[in-house]
Design a protein around this motif. Sequence first.
Motif, PDB file in Angstrom:
ATOM      1  N   LYS A  32       0.616  -1.320   0.023  1.00 21.05           N
ATOM      2  CA  LYS A  32      -0.185   0.089   0.087  1.00 21.05           C
ATOM      3  C   LYS A  32       0.780   1.326   0.088  1.00 21.05           C
ATOM      4  O   LYS A  32       2.041   1.082   0.145  1.00 21.05           O
TER       5      LYS A  32
ATOM      6  N   TYR B 268     -12.413  -1.736  -3.774  1.00 23.68           N
ATOM      7  CA  TYR B 268     -12.950  -1.832  -2.131  1.00 23.68           C
ATOM      8  C   TYR B 268     -14.576  -1.706  -2.271  1.00 23.68           C
ATOM      9  O   TYR B 268     -14.974  -1.288  -1.098  1.00 23.68           O
TER      10      TYR B 268
ATOM     11  N   HIS C 274     -16.837  -2.791   0.515  1.00 26.94           N
ATOM     12  CA  HIS C 274     -16.590  -1.856   1.715  1.00 26.94           C
ATOM     13  C   HIS C 274     -17.390  -0.660   1.680  1.00 26.94           C
ATOM     14  O   HIS C 274     -17.471   0.272   2.465  1.00 26.94           O
TER      15      HIS C 274
ATOM     16  N   PHE D 184     -15.496   4.113   6.957  1.00 29.12           N
ATOM     17  CA  PHE D 184     -14.173   4.111   6.537  1.00 29.12           C
ATOM     18  C   PHE D 184     -14.056   4.168   4.937  1.00 29.12           C
ATOM     19  O   PHE D 184     -12.635   4.388   4.489  1.00 29.12           O
TER      20      PHE D 184
ATOM     21  N   LEU E  64     -10.487   5.372   2.959  1.00 26.83           N
ATOM     22  CA  LEU E  64      -9.655   4.217   2.570  1.00 26.83           C
ATOM     23  C   LEU E  64      -9.414   4.553   0.753  1.00 26.83           C
ATOM     24  O   LEU E  64      -8.162   4.425   0.852  1.00 26.83           O
TER      25      LEU E  64
ATOM     26  N   ARG F 293      -2.042 -14.010   4.341  1.00 25.00           N
ATOM     27  CA  ARG F 293      -2.861 -13.719   5.218  1.00 25.00           C
ATOM     28  C   ARG F 293      -2.108 -13.830   6.918  1.00 25.00           C
ATOM     29  O   ARG F 293      -1.967 -12.668   7.426  1.00 25.00           O
TER      30      ARG F 293
ATOM     31  N   THR G 157      -5.502  -7.171  10.478  1.00 24.24           N
ATOM     32  CA  THR G 157      -5.924  -5.718   9.854  1.00 24.24           C
ATOM     33  C   THR G 157      -5.270  -4.719  10.789  1.00 24.24           C
ATOM     34  O   THR G 157      -4.714  -3.581  10.506  1.00 24.24           O
TER      35      THR G 157
ATOM     36  N   ARG H 276       2.276  -6.508   9.050  1.00 23.79           N
ATOM     37  CA  ARG H 276       1.691  -5.422   9.690  1.00 23.79           C
ATOM     38  C   ARG H 276       2.286  -4.891  11.108  1.00 23.79           C
ATOM     39  O   ARG H 276       2.439  -3.664  11.536  1.00 23.79           O
TER      40      ARG H 276
ATOM     41  N   ILE I 175      -4.794   0.771  11.835  1.00 26.42           N
ATOM     42  CA  ILE I 175      -5.702   0.027  11.144  1.00 26.42           C
ATOM     43  C   ILE I 175      -6.143   0.217   9.786  1.00 26.42           C
ATOM     44  O   ILE I 175      -6.459  -0.569   8.832  1.00 26.42           O
ATOM     45  N   GLU I 176      -5.929   1.657   9.389  1.00 25.83           N
ATOM     46  CA  GLU I 176      -6.012   1.778   7.964  1.00 25.83           C
ATOM     47  C   GLU I 176      -4.838   1.883   7.095  1.00 25.83           C
ATOM     48  O   GLU I 176      -4.630   1.251   6.227  1.00 25.83           O
TER      49      GLU I 176
ATOM     50  N   ASN J 112      -1.997   0.083   6.799  1.00 24.66           N
ATOM     51  CA  ASN J 112      -1.610  -0.986   7.157  1.00 24.66           C
ATOM     52  C   ASN J 112      -0.498  -1.963   6.251  1.00 24.66           C
ATOM     53  O   ASN J 112      -0.626  -3.137   6.327  1.00 24.66           O
TER      54      ASN J 112
END
Length: 144
Positions: free
Chosen positions: A11, A51, A54, A59, A63, A87, A93, A104, A111-112, A114
């Motif tokens: 990310k 996404y 979501h 959020f 995001l 994972r 997360t 992480r 949490i965002e 990450n």
Amino acid sequence: MAIERTFSIIKPDAVANNVIGGVTAKLEAAGLRVLASKMVRLTETQAKAFYAVHKERPFYGDLVKFMTEGPVVVQVLEGEGAVAKNRQVMGATNPEKADAGTIRKEFATNIERNAVHGSDAPETAKEEIAFFFSTAELASLARS
Ligand code: GDP
């Protein structure tokens, strides 16, 4: 367990923090192989679509903003039980809840922000790979 493919995103926070190598090293150390990799800058339309699951979450807007703030690295990973393995190496997360040694725990901020995305199931992996890589592109990268 069968050889499987999964999809990963390094990310914008991790790219900005100069840990593309650090993240990838953890994936490789876990037995995952990078089959395809490229740096891209997501458009707002792409981030919203990626996404979409979501879109009702509070959020979602933040995001999408985060995922478009800078370049990301999208990767196809392969290995035994690749979806679950990825994972596991990613960690929870929320980095505060992530196990020691996970990506992480080491590289996420909150949490965002990450550090990584990883597909949550083989079916999702297929869809997410196809979102970013064409069949011809993947075929051209096959090792002989
Ligand atoms: P993942 O599969 O572990 O990435 O988690 P999810 O699919 O539940 O969420 C997708 C992404 O949305 C996460 O990786 C975070 O970047 C972000 N996210 C999830 N939960 C929250 C939250 O409660 N607040 C904020 N700001 N972002 C969140």
